[in-house]
Motif scaffolding. Structure first.
Motif, short mmCIF file in Angstrom:
data_model
loop_
_atom_site.label_atom_id
_atom_site.label_comp_id
_atom_site.label_asym_id
_atom_site.label_seq_id
_atom_site.Cartn_x
_atom_site.Cartn_y
_atom_site.Cartn_z
N THR A 120 41.33 37.24 29.75
CA THR A 120 40.05 37.95 29.62
C THR A 120 39.89 39.05 30.67
N ALA A 121 40.94 39.35 31.44
CA ALA A 121 40.85 40.41 32.46
C ALA A 121 40.62 41.77 31.81
N ASP A 122 39.96 42.66 32.55
CA ASP A 122 39.68 44.00 32.04
C ASP A 122 40.95 44.81 31.83
N THR A 134 42.81 55.27 36.31
CA THR A 134 41.82 55.93 37.16
C THR A 134 40.45 55.35 36.85
N LEU A 135 39.78 54.83 37.86
CA LEU A 135 38.48 54.21 37.67
C LEU A 135 37.38 55.26 37.60
N ALA A 136 36.19 54.82 37.26
CA ALA A 136 35.07 55.74 37.07
C ALA A 136 34.73 56.51 38.34
N VAL A 149 43.39 42.60 36.51
CA VAL A 149 42.23 42.88 37.36
C VAL A 149 40.96 42.95 36.50
N ASN A 150 39.84 42.65 37.15
CA ASN A 150 38.51 42.90 36.60
C ASN A 150 37.84 43.94 37.47
N VAL A 151 37.12 44.87 36.85
CA VAL A 151 36.48 45.96 37.58
C VAL A 151 34.97 45.91 37.35
N ARG A 152 34.23 45.92 38.44
CA ARG A 152 32.76 45.92 38.36
C ARG A 152 32.22 47.03 39.26
N MET A 153 31.53 47.99 38.67
CA MET A 153 30.97 49.10 39.45
C MET A 153 29.52 49.32 39.05
N ASN A 154 28.70 49.59 40.06
CA ASN A 154 27.30 49.92 39.80
C ASN A 154 26.85 50.94 40.83
N ALA A 155 25.55 51.14 40.94
CA ALA A 155 25.02 52.19 41.82
C ALA A 155 25.20 51.88 43.29
N THR A 156 25.44 50.62 43.65
CA THR A 156 25.51 50.25 45.06
C THR A 156 26.85 49.68 45.51
N SER A 157 27.75 49.33 44.58
CA SER A 157 29.01 48.72 45.01
C SER A 157 30.12 48.99 44.01
N ARG A 158 31.35 48.82 44.50
CA ARG A 158 32.55 48.93 43.67
C ARG A 158 33.42 47.72 43.99
N GLU A 159 33.77 46.97 42.98
CA GLU A 159 34.55 45.74 43.21
C GLU A 159 35.68 45.62 42.19
N VAL A 160 36.87 45.30 42.69
CA VAL A 160 38.02 45.00 41.85
C VAL A 160 38.47 43.59 42.17
N GLU A 161 38.47 42.73 41.18
CA GLU A 161 38.97 41.36 41.35
C GLU A 161 40.43 41.32 40.90
N LEU A 162 41.33 40.96 41.83
CA LEU A 162 42.75 40.84 41.50
C LEU A 162 43.02 39.41 41.06
N VAL A 163 43.29 39.23 39.78
CA VAL A 163 43.53 37.90 39.22
C VAL A 163 44.95 37.45 39.47
N ARG A 177 28.97 53.47 48.74
CA ARG A 177 29.38 52.30 47.96
C ARG A 177 30.71 51.78 48.49
N PRO A 178 30.69 50.70 49.25
CA PRO A 178 31.96 50.13 49.72
C PRO A 178 32.84 49.72 48.55
N PHE A 179 34.15 49.78 48.79
CA PHE A 179 35.13 49.38 47.78
C PHE A 179 35.67 48.02 48.19
N LEU A 180 35.51 47.01 47.33
CA LEU A 180 35.92 45.65 47.64
C LEU A 180 37.03 45.21 46.69
N VAL A 181 38.04 44.54 47.25
CA VAL A 181 39.04 43.83 46.45
C VAL A 181 38.86 42.36 46.73
N THR A 182 38.63 41.56 45.69
CA THR A 182 38.39 40.14 45.88
C THR A 182 39.46 39.32 45.17
N THR A 183 39.78 38.17 45.75
CA THR A 183 40.64 37.16 45.15
C THR A 183 40.03 35.81 45.51
N PRO A 184 40.52 34.71 44.95
CA PRO A 184 40.00 33.41 45.35
C PRO A 184 40.21 33.12 46.84
#
Length: 335
Positions: A120-122, A134-136, A149-163, A177-184
């Protein structure tokens, strides 16, 4: 109909070819003949039988999911439908796409842990595939080694989840907007910078190429660590450990887009190489294409572009990509 030949393709792909032939055949007598030939192919080599069993089992699970109305089951089927069988295709095309796509799906589930999260990853790549997106916000991600990866962006943050897999991030600067990479295992916070993140079972590795980031373990009681260019860390849920110093130039070289240089090479050899980087591989008649020579430099991280370049430089070539994960290459005219 001639049976599939044992070319350089793996047994899983060949098993998928047999299942495609069975699903596409409507004449009862011909279908019975194909079933008999398929059975003989499985008996000829234990690896054939094992590959066919795995693929048939996976397709059976897909059928079972259709009877399960739970949200996870619906999510899997929706994702498979969108990736392997887009709308407005015929039932035969959908069956073919699911059969071939299941080969890559089976490998992905086996190699990269939790199947639902990856499926179900983006954005996802096959184990041998490269992909640059290239992201938005203008940031660029290069994915390889079965990355998802899953990508979530909005007006205040940018997040990429590396699955799973490996990712090279070129982060566009955005001070609001800080850029975050998250994993478990934890979280990496950056502004404008360039770094590599790889995800393996129970750990995440970060290598800095330019600028710096802040690394945190998922246990926020562990102090954050600033990681600068030339440094690497291993992040686990309860620790951040330094790795040996690195030379950014060495890692940069490892992540340069791979190319295939063809200097008077037979077309089948070129297609063999490109097929390793494509969902479902490439399907063609070696003998029909054996006399065609190739003079080209082709990108291995953009398979569609490589095929377009081949088709443009070889007017007698036709590439058919009308069905997902089933690409054929043939001469425009017989002979």
């Amino acid at each position: 109909m001639n049976p599939p030949q044992d070319r350089t393709q793996d047994c899983g792909r060949l098993a998928a070819e047999w299942l495609v032939r069975l699903s596409a055949e409507e004449n009862p007598a011909e279908k019975a003949r194909i079933e008999s030939a398929f059975a003989a192919w499985k008996r000829a080599d234990p690896r054939h039988a094992e590959a066919a069993h795995r693929l048939e089992s996976l397709l059976g699970q897909i059928v079972a999911l259709r009877e399960d109305d739970s949200p996870p089951a619906r999510a899997i089927l929706d994702r498979a439908q969108s990736v392997f069988a887009p709308k407005r295709r015929t039932r035969r095309a959908i069956t073919l796409a699911l059969a071939i796509g299941a080969v890559g799906l089976s490998a992905g589930l086996a190699a990269h842990g939790p199947g639902l999260a990856r499926l179900t990853a983006d954005i996802a790549t096959a184990p041998s595939e490269w992909k640059t997106v290239t992201l938005a916000d203008g940031s660029r991600l290069t994915l390889r080694h079965g990355a998802a990866v899953n990508v979530r962006m909005n007006a205040t943050s940018r997040e990429v989840e590396l699955v799973s897999g490996e990712m090279l991030a070129d982060v566009a600067r955005d001070i609001d907007r800080p850029f975050l990479v998250t994993t478990p295992d934890g979280r990496i916070r950056a502004l404008g910078t360039r770094f590599i993140v790889s995800r393996r079972t129970g750990q995440t590795e970060l290598f800095m190429l330019h600028s710096r980031t802040e690394a945190r373990a998922s246990d926020f009681a562990i102090p954050a660590r600033i990681v600068s260019a030339g440094q690497g860390v291993r992040i686990t849920p309860a620790a951040i450990e330094p790795l040996d110093s690195i030379r950014p130039s060495d890692l940069e070289a490892d992540w340069r887009p791979p190319r295939l240089v063809a200097n008077d090479r037979p077309l089948p050899e070129v297609l063999d190489a490109l097929g390793k980087y494509r969902c479902g591989g490439l399907h063609y008649d070696r003998e029909a294409l054996s006399r065609i020579r190739v003079f080209a430099v082709l990108p291995l991280d953009d398979n569609d572009k490589a095929l377009d370049l081949l088709q443009d430089s070889l007017p007698g070539l036709r590439v058919n990509r009308s069905v997902p994960c089933w690409t054929t290459v043939k001469p425009a005219r017989p002979g």
